[in-house]
Write a protein that holds these residues in place. Sequence first.
Motif, PDB file in Angstrom:
ATOM      1  N   MET A 285      38.361  19.324  58.538  1.00 15.34           N
ATOM      2  CA  MET A 285      37.062  19.883  58.560  1.00 15.34           C
ATOM      3  C   MET A 285      37.353  21.544  58.061  1.00 15.34           C
ATOM      4  N   LYS A 286      36.495  21.839  57.251  1.00 13.67           N
ATOM      5  CA  LYS A 286      36.343  23.235  56.600  1.00 13.67           C
ATOM      6  C   LYS A 286      35.615  24.179  57.402  1.00 13.67           C
ATOM      7  N   LEU A 287      36.407  25.380  57.498  1.00 13.52           N
ATOM      8  CA  LEU A 287      36.005  26.442  58.435  1.00 13.52           C
ATOM      9  C   LEU A 287      35.856  27.713  57.632  1.00 13.52           C
ATOM     10  N   TYR A 288      34.966  28.429  58.356  1.00 13.21           N
ATOM     11  CA  TYR A 288      34.709  29.891  57.894  1.00 13.21           C
ATOM     12  C   TYR A 288      35.989  30.665  58.285  1.00 13.21           C
TER      13      TYR A 288
ATOM     14  N   LEU B  19      25.752  30.037  53.085  1.00 16.50           N
ATOM     15  CA  LEU B  19      26.906  29.889  52.290  1.00 16.50           C
ATOM     16  C   LEU B  19      27.812  28.590  52.903  1.00 16.50           C
ATOM     17  N   SER B  20      28.380  27.984  52.198  1.00 14.05           N
ATOM     18  CA  SER B  20      29.315  26.921  52.726  1.00 14.05           C
ATOM     19  C   SER B  20      30.614  27.562  52.813  1.00 14.05           C
ATOM     20  N   PRO B  21      31.403  26.710  53.805  1.00 11.74           N
ATOM     21  CA  PRO B  21      32.668  27.545  54.292  1.00 11.74           C
ATOM     22  C   PRO B  21      33.618  27.727  52.816  1.00 11.74           C
ATOM     23  N   GLU B  22      33.524  26.774  51.917  1.00  9.29           N
ATOM     24  CA  GLU B  22      34.073  26.786  50.747  1.00  9.29           C
ATOM     25  C   GLU B  22      33.734  28.267  50.020  1.00  9.29           C
TER      26      GLU B  22
ATOM     27  N   ASN C 277      34.793  31.384  51.919  1.00  7.17           N
ATOM     28  CA  ASN C 277      36.480  31.709  51.804  1.00  7.17           C
ATOM     29  C   ASN C 277      36.680  32.255  50.447  1.00  7.17           C
ATOM     30  N   PHE C 278      36.002  31.585  49.714  1.00  5.90           N
ATOM     31  CA  PHE C 278      36.493  31.964  48.044  1.00  5.90           C
ATOM     32  C   PHE C 278      35.827  33.523  48.004  1.00  5.90           C
ATOM     33  N   ILE C 279      34.968  34.003  48.579  1.00  3.06           N
ATOM     34  CA  ILE C 279      34.311  35.541  48.492  1.00  3.06           C
ATOM     35  C   ILE C 279      35.641  36.307  49.036  1.00  3.06           C
ATOM     36  N   ILE C 280      36.287  35.720  50.285  1.00  6.25           N
ATOM     37  CA  ILE C 280      37.115  36.473  51.113  1.00  6.25           C
ATOM     38  C   ILE C 280      38.517  36.478  50.235  1.00  6.25           C
ATOM     39  N   PHE C 281      38.826  35.373  49.424  1.00 10.17           N
ATOM     40  CA  PHE C 281      39.964  35.426  48.578  1.00 10.17           C
ATOM     41  C   PHE C 281      39.779  36.530  47.382  1.00 10.17           C
TER      42      PHE C 281
ATOM     43  N   GLU D 201      40.971  25.178  57.006  1.00 15.44           N
ATOM     44  CA  GLU D 201      40.754  23.885  57.207  1.00 15.44           C
ATOM     45  C   GLU D 201      41.385  23.309  58.482  1.00 15.44           C
ATOM     46  N   LEU D 202      40.993  22.573  59.468  1.00 14.94           N
ATOM     47  CA  LEU D 202      41.681  22.022  60.655  1.00 14.94           C
ATOM     48  C   LEU D 202      42.202  20.802  60.146  1.00 14.94           C
TER      49      LEU D 202
END
Length: 225
Positions: free
Chosen positions: A1-4, A94-97, A100-104, A128-129
């Motif tokens: 499961m993808k997470l923010y 925004l999707s979690p992906e 997280n891409f922006i945070i990266f 992701e869990l």
Amino acid sequence: MKLYQDFKIILQDNLVDFVNKLLEQIKSSNNWYINEKLQKERVDNLGGWKDYIHCVTVSRLKYESEYLDVNVWFAQKDNEFEIVNITPNSYSSLSPEQYNFIIFNFENDIIKPLKDSFKFEVIKSKEELCIVDYLGKEGEQALLLFSNFANKSTGHSHPLDFDRWCDFIFKAHRISGDKRLPVGYLEGWLLENGWPIDKAEELSLDYSYSMRLLDEFDKQLNKCG
């Protein structure tokens, strides 16, 4: 499961100096800029907090076949700096992906260059869990044992398969409700592990019903006790 992801920095140095340097880093960047107009519009009603909320915008950040245009909101308090939200400008969410891409990219472009000047720790939550995060080692092993040995065309109809399924159910039930394996995640896991769609759905519904039944049993047992 993808997470923010959550993103936080805990400083060993002066926070004000760090944030000032961070803002300088943003101003010197090609892709990022301080969005003072939006920041003022959004935080004027926050009173004393408004001096500790910042908005940074990045436009045309390439993600796969598209470009992202977003605002990164971060707050400073005590010795902590934290991203509190990321809001898109061109679409609703925004999707979690994507998030997280922006945070990266924010960490890579803005935060990492500050490591030579400041002492700090970056704390990020998981992207992701996995199944073990929900079930623990024993629960994961019970599910794997059932899945690996069961006849995938009959589910848990065979007595031995049913015993292994029950062992998984009982271990999954020991986990508190708010941390319990979601039904949709279980169904996806079963599909990834070779189960046909109808049986994956059937077992997931069975799992959901079993959790509700055992929760109700616990309630009744506590009343009697």
